[in-house]
Design a protein around this motif. Structure first.
Motif, PDB file in Angstrom:
ATOM      1  N   ARG A  40       0.786  -1.234   0.118  1.00 39.95           N
ATOM      2  CA  ARG A  40      -0.055  -0.076  -0.009  1.00 39.95           C
ATOM      3  C   ARG A  40       0.904   1.307   0.013  1.00 39.95           C
ATOM      4  N   TYR A  72      -7.375  -4.096   8.140  1.00 44.19           N
ATOM      5  CA  TYR A  72      -8.456  -3.454   7.815  1.00 44.19           C
ATOM      6  C   TYR A  72      -9.607  -4.159   7.189  1.00 44.19           C
ATOM      7  N   ASN A  75     -14.452  -2.132   4.441  1.00 43.85           N
ATOM      8  CA  ASN A  75     -14.713  -0.592   4.317  1.00 43.85           C
ATOM      9  C   ASN A  75     -13.455   0.231   4.511  1.00 43.85           C
ATOM     10  N   GLY A  76     -12.482  -0.372   4.922  1.00 45.88           N
ATOM     11  CA  GLY A  76     -11.259   0.306   5.258  1.00 45.88           C
ATOM     12  C   GLY A  76     -11.163   0.784   6.664  1.00 45.88           C
ATOM     13  N   LYS A  77     -12.045   0.361   7.420  1.00 48.36           N
ATOM     14  CA  LYS A  77     -11.861   0.596   8.968  1.00 48.36           C
ATOM     15  C   LYS A  77     -11.082  -0.191   9.429  1.00 48.36           C
ATOM     16  N   PRO A  78      -9.873   0.468  10.467  1.00 48.68           N
ATOM     17  CA  PRO A  78      -8.905  -0.391  11.113  1.00 48.68           C
ATOM     18  C   PRO A  78      -9.309  -1.109  12.311  1.00 48.68           C
ATOM     19  N   ILE A  88      -8.081   6.015  12.925  1.00 46.49           N
ATOM     20  CA  ILE A  88      -6.966   6.862  12.666  1.00 46.49           C
ATOM     21  C   ILE A  88      -7.134   7.973  11.649  1.00 46.49           C
ATOM     22  N   THR A  89      -6.312   8.928  11.921  1.00 48.49           N
ATOM     23  CA  THR A  89      -6.484  10.048  10.882  1.00 48.49           C
ATOM     24  C   THR A  89      -5.086  10.778  10.481  1.00 48.49           C
ATOM     25  N   HIS A  90      -5.033  11.497   9.526  1.00 51.74           N
ATOM     26  CA  HIS A  90      -3.733  12.107   9.212  1.00 51.74           C
ATOM     27  C   HIS A  90      -4.077  13.273   8.204  1.00 51.74           C
ATOM     28  N   ASP A 107     -10.958  12.416  13.919  1.00 51.36           N
ATOM     29  CA  ASP A 107     -10.375  13.234  12.724  1.00 51.36           C
ATOM     30  C   ASP A 107      -9.657  14.418  12.871  1.00 51.36           C
ATOM     31  N   GLU A 148     -16.740  13.377  10.252  1.00 47.13           N
ATOM     32  CA  GLU A 148     -15.976  12.255  10.108  1.00 47.13           C
ATOM     33  C   GLU A 148     -15.799  11.320  11.098  1.00 47.13           C
ATOM     34  N   LYS A 152     -16.488   7.441  10.734  1.00 47.56           N
ATOM     35  CA  LYS A 152     -15.488   6.267  10.833  1.00 47.56           C
ATOM     36  C   LYS A 152     -16.049   5.225  12.163  1.00 47.56           C
ATOM     37  N   ASN A 155     -19.143   3.250  10.652  1.00 44.96           N
ATOM     38  CA  ASN A 155     -18.471   2.466   9.740  1.00 44.96           C
ATOM     39  C   ASN A 155     -19.738   2.011   8.705  1.00 44.96           C
ATOM     40  N   PHE A 161     -23.466  12.865   5.344  1.00 41.54           N
ATOM     41  CA  PHE A 161     -23.281  13.899   6.105  1.00 41.54           C
ATOM     42  C   PHE A 161     -24.226  15.043   6.331  1.00 41.54           C
TER      43      PHE A 161
HETATM   44  C1  LIG Z   1     -12.975   7.309   4.529  1.00 44.36           C
HETATM   45  C2  LIG Z   1     -12.902   8.680   5.094  1.00 44.36           C
HETATM   46  C3  LIG Z   1     -13.752   8.465   6.432  1.00 44.36           C
HETATM   47  C4  LIG Z   1     -11.461   9.155   5.497  1.00 44.36           C
HETATM   48  O1  LIG Z   1     -11.343  10.389   6.087  1.00 44.36           O
HETATM   49  P1  LIG Z   1     -10.358  11.548   5.622  1.00 44.36           P
HETATM   50  O2  LIG Z   1     -10.716  12.796   6.156  1.00 44.36           O
HETATM   51  O3  LIG Z   1     -10.357  11.691   4.120  1.00 44.36           O
HETATM   52  O4  LIG Z   1      -8.739  11.008   5.971  1.00 44.36           O
HETATM   53  P2  LIG Z   1      -8.289  10.660   7.453  1.00 44.36           P
HETATM   54  O5  LIG Z   1      -6.653  10.871   7.398  1.00 44.36           O
HETATM   55  O6  LIG Z   1      -8.854  11.420   8.295  1.00 44.36           O
HETATM   56  O7  LIG Z   1      -8.726   9.004   7.805  1.00 44.36           O
HETATM   57  C5  LIG Z   1      -8.099   8.343   6.846  1.00 44.36           C
HETATM   58  C6  LIG Z   1      -8.066   7.049   7.782  1.00 44.36           C
HETATM   59  O8  LIG Z   1      -9.475   6.754   7.943  1.00 44.36           O
HETATM   60  C7  LIG Z   1      -9.542   5.184   8.270  1.00 44.36           C
HETATM   61  N1  LIG Z   1     -10.889   4.653   7.552  1.00 44.36           N
HETATM   62  C8  LIG Z   1     -11.005   4.534   6.233  1.00 44.36           C
HETATM   63  N2  LIG Z   1     -12.156   4.304   5.759  1.00 44.36           N
HETATM   64  C9  LIG Z   1     -13.024   3.840   7.095  1.00 44.36           C
HETATM   65  C10 LIG Z   1     -14.153   3.544   7.289  1.00 44.36           C
HETATM   66  N3  LIG Z   1     -15.159   3.058   6.396  1.00 44.36           N
HETATM   67  N4  LIG Z   1     -14.505   3.584   8.833  1.00 44.36           N
HETATM   68  C11 LIG Z   1     -13.525   3.821   9.727  1.00 44.36           C
HETATM   69  N5  LIG Z   1     -12.427   4.300   9.400  1.00 44.36           N
HETATM   70  C12 LIG Z   1     -12.026   4.350   8.016  1.00 44.36           C
HETATM   71  C13 LIG Z   1      -8.351   4.391   7.713  1.00 44.36           C
HETATM   72  O9  LIG Z   1      -7.554   4.234   8.761  1.00 44.36           O
HETATM   73  C14 LIG Z   1      -7.758   5.742   6.954  1.00 44.36           C
HETATM   74  O10 LIG Z   1      -6.288   5.637   7.224  1.00 44.36           O
HETATM   75  P3  LIG Z   1      -5.317   4.550   6.804  1.00 44.36           P
HETATM   76  O11 LIG Z   1      -6.100   3.779   5.747  1.00 44.36           O
HETATM   77  O12 LIG Z   1      -3.968   5.399   6.306  1.00 44.36           O
HETATM   78  O13 LIG Z   1      -5.110   3.817   8.087  1.00 44.36           O
HETATM   79  C15 LIG Z   1     -13.306   9.781   4.303  1.00 44.36           C
HETATM   80  O14 LIG Z   1     -12.541   9.968   3.039  1.00 44.36           O
HETATM   81  C16 LIG Z   1     -14.945   9.544   3.839  1.00 44.36           C
HETATM   82  O15 LIG Z   1     -15.318   8.676   2.866  1.00 44.36           O
HETATM   83  N6  LIG Z   1     -15.812  10.257   4.345  1.00 44.36           N
HETATM   84  C17 LIG Z   1     -17.069  10.041   4.206  1.00 44.36           C
HETATM   85  C18 LIG Z   1     -17.616  10.739   2.786  1.00 44.36           C
HETATM   86  C19 LIG Z   1     -18.119  11.863   2.694  1.00 44.36           C
HETATM   87  O16 LIG Z   1     -19.723  11.668   2.823  1.00 44.36           O
HETATM   88  N7  LIG Z   1     -17.740  13.068   2.802  1.00 44.36           N
HETATM   89  C20 LIG Z   1     -18.404  14.138   2.679  1.00 44.36           C
HETATM   90  C21 LIG Z   1     -17.598  15.366   3.030  1.00 44.36           C
HETATM   91  S1  LIG Z   1     -17.947  16.772   2.031  1.00 44.36           S
END
Ligand SMILES: CC(C)(COP(=O)(O)OP(=O)(O)OC[C@H]1O[C@@H](n2cnc3c(N)ncnc32)[C@H](O)[C@@H]1OP(=O)(O)O)[C@@H](O)C(=O)NCCC(=O)NCCS
Length: 211
Positions: A40, A72, A75-78, A88-90, A107, A148, A152, A155, A161
Motif C-alpha cells: 500500500r 483493515y 470498508n477500510g476501517k482499521p 486513525i487520521t492524518h 478526525d 468524519e 468512521k 462504519n 453527512f
Molecule cells: C474514509 C474517510 C472517512 C477518511 O477520512 P479523511 O478525512 O479523508 O482522512 P483521514 O486521514 O482523516 O482518515 C483516513 C483513515 O480513516 C480510516 N478509515 C478509512 N475508511 C474507514 C471506514 N469506513 N471506517 C472507519 N475508518 C476508516 C483509515 O484508517 C484511514 O487511514 P489509513 O488507511 O491510512 O489507516 C473519508 O474519506 C470518507 O469517505 N468520508 C465520508 C464521505 C463523505 O460523505 N464526505 C463528505 C464530505 S463533504
C-alpha cells in the motif's frame, strides 16, 4: 518532532498525536511493515500520504503496538488484533490515533478558507445555529471533524453527512458537543458526544460510542 501529545480521555481511552517533521527515510528506518501494508505504501504517489501512513505506525509503537497488529475491514476501517478499537487520521503535518475498549472515531482538520466554500456539501441543519461572523472556520472545522469521526465510528457507507448527521448547537469555549445520527435507510438513530480541541492550525475531533 516525535510524539506531539497524548490525551488520556479516560482509563480505557487514549489519543496519540504525531507532528510529522521527519524525513520519509527517517520514518522508514524505524518502522517494519507487513507485506500488505508495504504494498500500500509503495502505491502511494504523494510523499505527504506516505509520511502520514508511516507516522501512524510510530503512533502505534507509542501505544505499544506494531503494524502487524493492525488490519483493515472491507470498508477500510482499521482494527487491532487484541480486540481494542482504533481510529486513525492524518492531515498534512499531523497524524493521530485513538485507542479504546469502546468503539471510537477520530478526525483532524486543518482550518482553512476552503471550508467556507464547501460547507454546503457537509452542512444542512447546522446552518440554523452557525454564526458566520464569528470564528466561522473554527465552527466548520469542528462540525466537519465530528461528522468524519462519527462516520468512521459507525462504519457505514450509507451515512450521509448532510441528511443523517446533525450536530447540535455547541460553543467553541467548550471542548465537547452532541450529535444525532439518524439514518432511515439503516433504521438507526442514536445520540453521540464528541470532543474537540485545537492546536496550531488544526482541529482534532473524536467520539466514543455509549458515552
Ligand atoms: C474514509 C474517510 C472517512 C477518511 O477520512 P479523511 O478525512 O479523508 O482522512 P483521514 O486521514 O482523516 O482518515 C483516513 C483513515 O480513516 C480510516 N478509515 C478509512 N475508511 C474507514 C471506514 N469506513 N471506517 C472507519 N475508518 C476508516 C483509515 O484508517 C484511514 O487511514 P489509513 O488507511 O491510512 O489507516 C473519508 O474519506 C470518507 O469517505 N468520508 C465520508 C464521505 C463523505 O460523505 N464526505 C463528505 C464530505 S463533504
Amino acid at each position: 518532532m516525535p510524539l506531539y501529545k497524548v490525551i488520556s480521555h479516560d482509563i480505557d481511552t487514549q489519543v496519540f498525536i504525531w507532528k510529522i517533521t521527519e524525513l520519509e527515510s527517517e520514518l522508514k528506518e524505524t518502522v517494519v511493515l507487513k507485506e500488505k501494508h508495504q504494498a500500500r505504501l509503495d502505491g502511494m504517489l504523494s510523499e505527504q500520504h506516505r509520511k502520514g501512513f508511516l507516522s501512524v505506525r510510530k503512533l502505534l509503537q507509542a501505544a505499544g503496538y506494531e503494524d502487524e497488529d493492525l488490519t483493515y475491514d472491507a470498508n477500510g476501517k482499521p482494527h487491532l488484533s487484541d480486540g481494542k478499537h482504533i481510529s486513525i487520521t492524518h492531515s498534512y503535518e499531523f497524524s493521530a490515533i485513538i485507542i479504546s475498549t469502546k468503539n471510537v472515531g477520530i478526525d483532524l482538520e486543518m482550518k482553512r478558507e476552503k471550508m467556507i466554500k464547501i460547507a454546503h456539501k457537509f452542512i444542512e441543519t447546522e446552518f440554523d445555529f452557525l454564526d458566520t461572523n464569528h470564528q466561522y472556520i473554527e465552527q466548520l472545522s469542528v462540525i466537519w471533524g465530528a461528522k468524519e469521526a462519527l462516520y468512521k465510528m459507525c462504519n457505514s457507507r450509507s451515512l450521509s453527512f448532510k441528511q443523517d448527521m446533525h450536530i447540535q448547537p455547541f460553543s467553541l469555549i467548550d471542548d465537547t458537543g452532541k450529535a444525532l445520527v439518524d439514518c432511515k435507510e439503516l433504521d438507526f438513530a442514536s445520540q453521540f458526544t464528541f470532543h474537540f480541541e485545537s492546536f496550531e492550525n488544526y482541529t482534532l475531533v473524536y467520539a466514543l460510542e455509549h458515552e
